[in-house]
Design a protein around this motif. Structure first.
Motif, short mmCIF file in Angstrom:
data_model
loop_
_atom_site.label_atom_id
_atom_site.label_comp_id
_atom_site.label_asym_id
_atom_site.label_seq_id
_atom_site.Cartn_x
_atom_site.Cartn_y
_atom_site.Cartn_z
N SER A 1 -17.59 0.24 -17.93
CA SER A 1 -16.30 0.36 -17.26
C SER A 1 -16.02 1.83 -16.97
O SER A 1 -16.22 2.70 -17.83
CB SER A 1 -15.19 -0.21 -18.16
N ARG A 2 -15.56 2.12 -15.77
CA ARG A 2 -15.19 3.49 -15.39
C ARG A 2 -13.70 3.54 -15.09
O ARG A 2 -13.18 2.77 -14.29
CB ARG A 2 -15.99 3.94 -14.17
N ARG A 3 -13.01 4.46 -15.77
CA ARG A 3 -11.58 4.66 -15.58
C ARG A 3 -11.35 5.94 -14.79
O ARG A 3 -11.85 7.00 -15.17
CB ARG A 3 -10.86 4.75 -16.93
N ILE A 4 -10.61 5.83 -13.70
CA ILE A 4 -10.30 6.99 -12.85
C ILE A 4 -8.78 7.09 -12.73
O ILE A 4 -8.13 6.17 -12.25
CB ILE A 4 -10.93 6.85 -11.46
N TRP A 5 -8.23 8.22 -13.19
CA TRP A 5 -6.80 8.45 -13.11
C TRP A 5 -6.48 9.30 -11.88
O TRP A 5 -7.14 10.31 -11.62
CB TRP A 5 -6.31 9.19 -14.36
N LEU A 6 -5.47 8.88 -11.14
CA LEU A 6 -5.05 9.57 -9.92
C LEU A 6 -3.57 9.93 -10.00
O LEU A 6 -2.79 9.23 -10.63
CB LEU A 6 -5.28 8.68 -8.69
N HIS A 7 -3.22 11.03 -9.34
CA HIS A 7 -1.81 11.48 -9.27
C HIS A 7 -1.43 11.68 -7.81
O HIS A 7 -2.12 12.40 -7.07
CB HIS A 7 -1.63 12.79 -10.04
N GLY A 8 -0.34 11.04 -7.38
CA GLY A 8 0.13 11.18 -6.01
C GLY A 8 0.95 12.44 -5.82
O GLY A 8 1.94 12.65 -6.51
N ALA A 9 0.53 13.27 -4.88
CA ALA A 9 1.21 14.55 -4.66
C ALA A 9 2.64 14.36 -4.17
O ALA A 9 3.55 15.09 -4.59
CB ALA A 9 0.42 15.39 -3.65
N GLU A 10 2.88 13.38 -3.29
CA GLU A 10 4.22 13.14 -2.77
C GLU A 10 4.99 12.11 -3.60
O GLU A 10 6.18 12.30 -3.89
CB GLU A 10 4.15 12.66 -1.31
N SER A 11 4.34 11.05 -4.00
CA SER A 11 5.03 9.99 -4.74
C SER A 11 5.25 10.35 -6.20
O SER A 11 6.14 9.80 -6.85
CB SER A 11 4.22 8.69 -4.66
N GLY A 12 4.45 11.26 -6.75
CA GLY A 12 4.55 11.59 -8.17
C GLY A 12 4.03 10.49 -9.07
O GLY A 12 4.14 10.57 -10.29
N ARG B 1 -1.43 20.36 -8.87
CA ARG B 1 -1.43 20.05 -10.29
C ARG B 1 -0.24 19.15 -10.60
O ARG B 1 0.84 19.32 -10.02
CB ARG B 1 -1.32 21.33 -11.14
N PRO B 2 -0.41 18.20 -11.51
CA PRO B 2 0.72 17.34 -11.87
C PRO B 2 1.72 18.11 -12.72
O PRO B 2 1.34 19.04 -13.45
CB PRO B 2 0.06 16.21 -12.67
N PRO B 3 3.00 17.76 -12.66
CA PRO B 3 4.00 18.43 -13.50
C PRO B 3 3.75 18.13 -14.97
O PRO B 3 3.34 17.03 -15.34
CB PRO B 3 5.32 17.84 -13.01
N PRO C 1 0.82 -1.21 0.00
CA PRO C 1 0.00 0.00 0.00
C PRO C 1 0.86 1.26 0.00
O PRO C 1 1.85 1.35 0.72
CB PRO C 1 -0.81 -0.12 1.29
N VAL C 2 0.48 2.21 -0.84
CA VAL C 2 1.17 3.50 -0.92
C VAL C 2 0.20 4.57 -0.44
O VAL C 2 -0.83 4.83 -1.08
CB VAL C 2 1.63 3.81 -2.36
N ARG C 3 0.52 5.19 0.67
CA ARG C 3 -0.32 6.25 1.21
C ARG C 3 0.13 7.59 0.66
O ARG C 3 1.33 7.90 0.67
CB ARG C 3 -0.28 6.26 2.73
N ASP C 4 -0.82 8.35 0.16
CA ASP C 4 -0.49 9.63 -0.48
C ASP C 4 -1.74 10.49 -0.52
O ASP C 4 -2.85 10.03 -0.20
CB ASP C 4 0.04 9.38 -1.90
N ARG C 5 -1.56 11.73 -0.91
CA ARG C 5 -2.70 12.60 -1.26
C ARG C 5 -2.88 12.47 -2.76
O ARG C 5 -2.06 12.95 -3.54
CB ARG C 5 -2.42 14.04 -0.85
#
Length: 451
Positions: free
Chosen positions: A280-291, A346-348, A259-263
């Motif tokens: 099918s539902r696709r949800i993309w997430l970006h980790g603020a700390e992990s990138g 925001r993602p880089p 498990p990776v805990r992140d915002r």
């Protein structure tokens, strides 16, 4: 309703709507007129009574702090989730704090619903733990072996069908019709190779897909042959690539990564119809700390929308566990530690050339990959003959938009947001071009959904 005390935007609420008609109907109920006794709690519950056509108002309650996305309950007869009343209530909550005051005392009917949900969640968790402990590893191994045998038989049959096609000549595929491939797809269903079904059906549609179809048909045949050979020789592949082959063939897998805990910032969410019975539902997430960028999948059967819904632009502090496979981005959403909340994260961004290079690199790990998630920084939408492209504002390279992007109204939202100025765009980059899913203005501003 969040730790920061910030409520959602209307766009984030409407992203939860199961269809366009629900968005329209919910928007009409987003004013104070039909609502009474509305309120919200610090635990993430919003409720209210909505005047309807009957003598009694509809009791509507939403739990926005649920780990699988907002949960809904309404006494109306609608079978849609969320219904128009739940959407209207959330729109009212997002727009008027005075109409839906916070830190309110839950009515009895709301309290009963929330306590019932918590109890059922605990019972389900206990049952899952008990089931995992009682599972028979030997029986599971035998079931897996039998399924692998069926898949192998299906793959060998598919390999023979591909050989027959090439032996007879690709030009004859246009006259042979769709029926033979539908029959082959049915055989893949029997073989429990669900990942091959859609690819086989696509073969039947390619000969009538317009100019250049022989090349496209040959390319797809080559990818199917490669996947078939990968399955037949999976024991000699590296573990990660073998896991990718199993996933592409359609064998189930569990999220076994740590498990990776992140915002996690919700970058995009959209639905696709797998067949008449499954969404099918696709949800993309970006980790603020992990990138890290991760994909969470959810499914809805029988015409129902998938349960998991995470509005774009919100962040949630949670754990994600990855699925096995080389270069795989899919993950399972685990424990959530705080309600989803608006964020300025925001993602880089990357250049269009870097985006194309990332897709090329990803193909080394997964040759069947259609696209990769990429955030483009400082790009400008511009016409490109009969289509559109995203051009680097500070360079000379560009990416064409896919046909899917050209057919969506989100293209014009992107053009309007840009107005000729650079924007940040998140989307999927593949061999057909770039499909924009979410955009941000150059300066401060909320995320704009494009799908």
């Amino acid at each position: 309703m969040t730790e920061q005390g910030v409520r959602w935007t209307a766009d984030q609420v409407l992203a939860l709507a199961p269809d366009a008609s629900s968005r329209k109907a919910g928007s009409k109920l987003g004013a104070a007129g039909p609502w009474s006794e509305a309120g919200s709690s610090d635990e993430g519950t919003v409720w209210g009574l909505c005047k309807g056509s009957g003598s009694k108002p509809y009791q509507t309650v939403v739990d926005i702090a649920d780990v699988t996305g907002p949960a809904y309950k309404c006494s109306c007869p609608s079978r849609k989730f969320p219904c128009k009343h739940a959407l209207g209530l959330l729109l009212l909550w997002a727009a008027e704090e005075s109409a839906v005051p916070g830190s309110a005392q839950e009515p009895e009917w709301v309290r009963q619903w929330t306590e019932g949900r918590r109890q059922r969640a605990e019972e389900k968790k206990a049952a899952t733990a008990a089931g995992a402990g009682a599972a028979d590893p030997e029986a599971a191994r035998r079931r897996a072996e039998k399924r692998a045998e069926r898949v192998t038989a299906g793959v060998r049959e598919l390999e023979q069908r591909l050989a027959d096609l090439l032996r007879g000549g690709i030009a004859g595929a246009e006259q042979s019709g769709y029926g033979q491939w539908e029959e082959t797809a049915a055989r893949m269903v029997d073989a429990q190779a669900s990942g091959l079904v859609a690819r086989v059906r696509e073969l039947g549609a390619i000969p009538s897909s317009g100019p250049g179809w022989p090349v496209r048909l040959l390319e797809e045949c080559a990818l199917l042959h490669l996947l078939g050979q990968g399955w037949l020789r999976r024991d000699g592949l590296p573990d990660a690539l073998a896991a990718t082959v199993r996933s592409r063939v359609g064998l189930p897998a569990s999220a076994d990564g740590p498990p990776v805990r992140d915002r996690w910032l919700v970058l995009a969410q959209y639905d696709t119809t797998v067949d008449a019975r499954l969404t099918s539902r696709r949800i993309w997430l970006h980790g603020a700390e992990s990138g890290r960028t991760a994909l969470v999948l959810s499914y809805g059967a029988g015409g129902r929308a998938p349960e998991l819904a995470l509005p774009v632009g919100l962040t949630l502090e949670a754990e994600l566990s990855s699925y096995p496979g080389a270069g795989q981005l899919r993950a399972a959403l685990g424990e959530q530690f705080a309600p989803a909340a608006p964020s300025s994260i925001r993602p880089p961004g990357a250049t269009t050339a870097e985006a194309a290079a990332r897709y090329g690199e990803a193909l080394r790990d997964d040759p069947w990959l259609e696209s990769v998630p990429v955030t483009l920084g400082r790009v400008v939408p511009a016409p490109d003959g009969d289509g559109w492209q995203l051009a680097d504002a500070d360079g000379e390279s560009a990416l064409p938009l896919t046909r899917t992007a050209l057919s969506r109204p989100g293209l014009w939202r992107l053009v309007a947001l840009s107005g000729g100025a650079p924007v940040t765009v998140f989307g999927e980059c593949g061999h057909r071009g770039f499909t924009p899913l979410t955009a941000w203005p150059e300066g401060p501003g909320d995320a704009v959904r494009l799908c």
